[in-house]
Write a protein that holds these residues in place. Sequence first.
Motif, PDB file in Angstrom:
ATOM      1  N   LEU A 178     -14.236   9.265  34.064  1.00 30.88           N
ATOM      2  CA  LEU A 178     -12.938   9.264  33.404  1.00 30.88           C
ATOM      3  C   LEU A 178     -12.164   7.978  33.664  1.00 30.88           C
ATOM      4  O   LEU A 178     -11.226   7.661  32.926  1.00 30.88           O
ATOM      5  CB  LEU A 178     -12.098  10.474  33.849  1.00 30.88           C
ATOM      6  N   ASP A 179     -12.529   7.226  34.723  1.00 26.75           N
ATOM      7  CA  ASP A 179     -11.812   5.968  34.984  1.00 26.75           C
ATOM      8  C   ASP A 179     -12.462   4.774  34.299  1.00 26.75           C
ATOM      9  O   ASP A 179     -12.050   3.642  34.515  1.00 26.75           O
ATOM     10  CB  ASP A 179     -11.674   5.723  36.486  1.00 26.75           C
ATOM     11  N   ARG A 180     -13.459   5.002  33.454  1.00 28.99           N
ATOM     12  CA  ARG A 180     -14.119   3.918  32.714  1.00 28.99           C
ATOM     13  C   ARG A 180     -13.130   3.342  31.689  1.00 28.99           C
ATOM     14  O   ARG A 180     -12.581   4.088  30.865  1.00 28.99           O
ATOM     15  CB  ARG A 180     -15.355   4.479  32.010  1.00 28.99           C
ATOM     16  N   PRO A 181     -12.851   2.029  31.716  1.00 25.26           N
ATOM     17  CA  PRO A 181     -11.934   1.447  30.716  1.00 25.26           C
ATOM     18  C   PRO A 181     -12.443   1.687  29.302  1.00 25.26           C
ATOM     19  O   PRO A 181     -13.624   1.457  29.011  1.00 25.26           O
ATOM     20  CB  PRO A 181     -11.938  -0.055  31.066  1.00 25.26           C
ATOM     21  N   SER A 182     -11.578   2.162  28.417  1.00 27.32           N
ATOM     22  CA  SER A 182     -12.026   2.526  27.063  1.00 27.32           C
ATOM     23  C   SER A 182     -12.481   1.310  26.269  1.00 27.32           C
ATOM     24  O   SER A 182     -13.295   1.428  25.363  1.00 27.32           O
ATOM     25  CB  SER A 182     -10.907   3.262  26.312  1.00 27.32           C
ATOM     26  N   GLY A 183     -11.974   0.127  26.609  1.00 33.19           N
ATOM     27  CA  GLY A 183     -12.388  -1.081  25.892  1.00 33.19           C
ATOM     28  C   GLY A 183     -13.826  -1.468  26.145  1.00 33.19           C
ATOM     29  O   GLY A 183     -14.390  -2.279  25.417  1.00 33.19           O
ATOM     30  N   THR A 184     -14.458  -0.892  27.197  1.00 32.45           N
ATOM     31  CA  THR A 184     -15.855  -1.231  27.511  1.00 32.45           C
ATOM     32  C   THR A 184     -16.845  -0.301  26.818  1.00 32.45           C
ATOM     33  O   THR A 184     -18.057  -0.487  26.947  1.00 32.45           O
ATOM     34  CB  THR A 184     -16.108  -1.159  29.032  1.00 32.45           C
ATOM     35  N   LEU A 185     -16.353   0.707  26.088  1.00 34.95           N
ATOM     36  CA  LEU A 185     -17.257   1.624  25.386  1.00 34.95           C
ATOM     37  C   LEU A 185     -17.831   0.934  24.156  1.00 34.95           C
ATOM     38  O   LEU A 185     -17.146   0.182  23.468  1.00 34.95           O
ATOM     39  CB  LEU A 185     -16.514   2.890  24.948  1.00 34.95           C
ATOM     40  N   SER A 186     -19.098   1.213  23.863  1.00 31.16           N
ATOM     41  CA  SER A 186     -19.700   0.683  22.636  1.00 31.16           C
ATOM     42  C   SER A 186     -19.153   1.469  21.444  1.00 31.16           C
ATOM     43  O   SER A 186     -18.498   2.507  21.616  1.00 31.16           O
ATOM     44  CB  SER A 186     -21.223   0.834  22.696  1.00 31.16           C
ATOM     45  N   GLY A 187     -19.441   0.969  20.223  1.00 35.64           N
ATOM     46  CA  GLY A 187     -18.966   1.663  19.023  1.00 35.64           C
ATOM     47  C   GLY A 187     -19.474   3.092  18.953  1.00 35.64           C
ATOM     48  O   GLY A 187     -18.755   4.024  18.612  1.00 35.64           O
ATOM     49  N   GLY A 188     -20.768   3.296  19.310  1.00 34.88           N
ATOM     50  CA  GLY A 188     -21.356   4.641  19.284  1.00 34.88           C
ATOM     51  C   GLY A 188     -20.725   5.549  20.317  1.00 34.88           C
ATOM     52  O   GLY A 188     -20.462   6.728  20.060  1.00 34.88           O
ATOM     53  N   GLU A 189     -20.462   5.014  21.525  1.00 33.58           N
ATOM     54  CA  GLU A 189     -19.839   5.822  22.571  1.00 33.58           C
ATOM     55  C   GLU A 189     -18.417   6.203  22.184  1.00 33.58           C
ATOM     56  O   GLU A 189     -17.993   7.350  22.367  1.00 33.58           O
ATOM     57  CB  GLU A 189     -19.828   5.038  23.893  1.00 33.58           C
ATOM     58  N   ALA A 190     -17.672   5.247  21.611  1.00 34.01           N
ATOM     59  CA  ALA A 190     -16.296   5.531  21.184  1.00 34.01           C
ATOM     60  C   ALA A 190     -16.274   6.620  20.126  1.00 34.01           C
ATOM     61  O   ALA A 190     -15.426   7.518  20.145  1.00 34.01           O
ATOM     62  CB  ALA A 190     -15.646   4.252  20.642  1.00 34.01           C
ATOM     63  N   GLN A 191     -17.251   6.576  19.202  1.00 38.11           N
ATOM     64  CA  GLN A 191     -17.300   7.573  18.142  1.00 38.11           C
ATOM     65  C   GLN A 191     -17.578   8.959  18.717  1.00 38.11           C
ATOM     66  O   GLN A 191     -16.964   9.952  18.324  1.00 38.11           O
ATOM     67  CB  GLN A 191     -18.370   7.206  17.120  1.00 38.11           C
ATOM     68  N   ARG A 192     -18.472   9.036  19.698  1.00 38.18           N
ATOM     69  CA  ARG A 192     -18.791  10.338  20.296  1.00 38.18           C
ATOM     70  C   ARG A 192     -17.642  10.867  21.138  1.00 38.18           C
ATOM     71  O   ARG A 192     -17.421  12.079  21.203  1.00 38.18           O
ATOM     72  CB  ARG A 192     -20.085  10.234  21.106  1.00 38.18           C
ATOM     73  N   VAL A 193     -16.887   9.969  21.779  1.00 37.45           N
ATOM     74  CA  VAL A 193     -15.699  10.413  22.529  1.00 37.45           C
ATOM     75  C   VAL A 193     -14.699  11.056  21.562  1.00 37.45           C
ATOM     76  O   VAL A 193     -14.081  12.075  21.875  1.00 37.45           O
ATOM     77  CB  VAL A 193     -15.055   9.226  23.285  1.00 37.45           C
ATOM     78  N   LYS A 194     -14.554  10.458  20.365  1.00 35.91           N
ATOM     79  CA  LYS A 194     -13.634  11.031  19.368  1.00 35.91           C
ATOM     80  C   LYS A 194     -14.123  12.397  18.872  1.00 35.91           C
ATOM     81  O   LYS A 194     -13.336  13.239  18.451  1.00 35.91           O
ATOM     82  CB  LYS A 194     -13.498  10.078  18.178  1.00 35.91           C
TER      83      LYS A 194
END
Length: 796
Positions: free
Chosen positions: A369-385
């Motif tokens: 949960l402390d992972r900076p959101s700016g370091t997520l890849s496009g695929g990871e960001a999409q799955r978080v959403k």
Amino acid sequence: MSKATRANTQSPAPRGGDRHDLIRVHGARVNNLKDVSVEIPKRRLTVFTGVSGSGKSSLVFDTIAAESQRLINETYSAFVQGFMPTLARPEVDVLEGLTTAIVVDQQRMGADPRSTVGTATDAGAMLRILFSRLGEPHIGPPGAYAFNVPSVRASGAITVERGAKTTVKATFNRTGGMCARCEGRGSVTDIDLTQLYDDSKSLAEGAFTIPGWKSDSQWTVQVYAQSGFVDPDKPISRYTKKEMRDFLYGEPVKVKVNGVNLTYEGLIPKLQKSILSKDKEAMQPHIRAFVERAVTFTTCPECDGTRLSEGARSSKIEGISIADACAMQISDLAAWVRGLDAPSVAPLLDALRQTLDSFVEIGLGYLSLDRPSGTLSGGEAQRVKMIRHLGSSLTDVTYVFDEPTIGLHPHDIQRMNALLLRLRDKGNTVLVVEHKPETIAIADHVVDLGPGAGPGGGTICFEGTVEGLRTGGTITGRHFGDRAAVKDTVREPTGTLEIRGATANNLREVDVDVPLGVLTVVTGVAGSGKSSLVHGSIPAGEGVVSIDQGAIRGSRRSNPATYTGLLDPIRKAFAKANGVKPALFSANSEGACPGCNGAGVVYTDLAMMAAVATTCEECEGKRFQAAVLEYRLGGRDISEVLAMSVTEAEEFFGAGEAATPAAHRILGRLADVGLGYLSLGQPLTTLSGGERQRLKLATHMGEKGGVYVLDEPTAGLHLADVEQLLHLLDRLVDSGKSVIVVEHHQAVMAHADWIIDLGPGAGHDGGRVVFEGTPAELVAGRATLTGEHLAAYVGA
């Protein structure tokens, strides 16, 4: 009455509403769509396919989803609409049968330094409430555990106007969880003053070496020179202690410069607010280079990088603080939360368990949960959403996904397919833009756009079932069964790049030799440590060209010509041929049409309604002054050149009067990556994800380097485009380059000379090299998940 009702078992007559089981689109003309008409079944999984740039996103996102969201916004009052994004009606004749659209796209999450996976989802907020109820010692409300909330204390007199005015003494306290030293960022900055100014010079002599601060006429420089706090004619090295303190750390104060009231502030706080508070990746290259040269980011010694105050770190539940919980791998955190037994917060624990289990289910259990959101890849960001939608009770909703399998290993794609089917089976309409055959295969309905890209696309080539697509004769149908074969012979390496003791993120003292002079593919399940190995361990020094998945940033004024640097040699060629300044041939400089400032369109703001864009009457959308269009090169004016496709321009600048070698080289690289159909002046904002990825690749191919590091270059590419990419990678290797690719696509794996497979799992279950060797050896051994899937792919 109730008996009679129960006795009547005949099904009711069909109602009018039962007939609305289709989304009907007629006459769609958004971007390159050519009067497209299509009927999409509701409560089914529909996949939209076609080559990159064929119009898939224009139909799904810019037409169907955009109109649905616009109509929903119109149900609010005009006052509320004033605070919402304004959306124009898409260019389409008829749109019927729309339902509420929930868009889950690949847009990167905000890269604010204080944004983390916890703050971007509900998990962080629920965890703070949990600690505020159960944490010992109790330190305050949820805000006391939030690293974005500073502690505030105030006291003084306030005037109360109730009958007679009375003055009373009041105090105010708010306990926040922010670490005071790093202000919730987790890192502190150490600034090298020698990179900010030359202390042997005075301000009047141009002492500042900060980008953009060298001009004496620059307002920022004038504030320091005329503030009265320092002597502008004295070298900085001879400042007194007081002058140095005011110069570096002075508090904000109003000063008058040339009759204008401005704010003077010390150099260090000024830089921290204006430059250092921004995301480094979003900076212009020369500003980023300055920051990397002048600033050292180190872990905050006071909070040890947790971002939290001592009070927030001291409050614990069963020996675990909120900092410990946020640093855990989410799969471990979910297990810890399941072990808590507290009836007083049972509803909260249930909701938190569901959210954390959704992370694991969607294949993101390796994050923290402390992972900076700016370091997520496009695929990871999409799955978080996606997480907030998995447990939703809503039905009859239209879910719109943009390539949900990007960044996923074939093993993870199966799990993603199951989630898409689960959303459909709850009674929702699921629309997916996708290239991967594994996801196309599970579709109930397929819409194939094409036949080509850009102007050559924008029509419906096929509608129907997956079986019909296979035999339909379209580009997608012809390539659907394509399987790249494992090479019989592989190239011999010319050397090795040694990596020893790599420990970035989850890597476990990895030792590996990366062969040079060949095509090397680094693979493994999502979260196994591929990017940590490649980007964190391969030195990004001289000779290494790294092409990551970072988004292309650019406004509607940016286009392929400006982004690739192509416009510079074109402007110089026009200037030389006509004996005038190059600046005249820039729509963002002296040559801009005064009516639209070089935009080509005039925007009329209508408050809470969508802005209206009308073609500029003065330049008729050409963006340049009439006088500039008088100048010609090879019989064409600058607006006609920018309207050319890459293929046309390559021929135009290749020979004859307009021959420009520098421009021809850049155009050749654009054609090599399959962008020959793109218009030179097409705004970047209208390009698809695959087109942007290839545009970035073409730009970096011009850099001089012996080692190319590519991060998932197949992202957003159609099966036919992947074939062209493989030819391009071969050409790079055959020209003497070393190519290292982080990739999941089996065609690229099969085409490789050498494979490095990481795993066996994700997060702390990964971080080890589980295979090194040729693709043939990986297929024969089948000892890893990648080996099993690659063997199935090549039919071994």
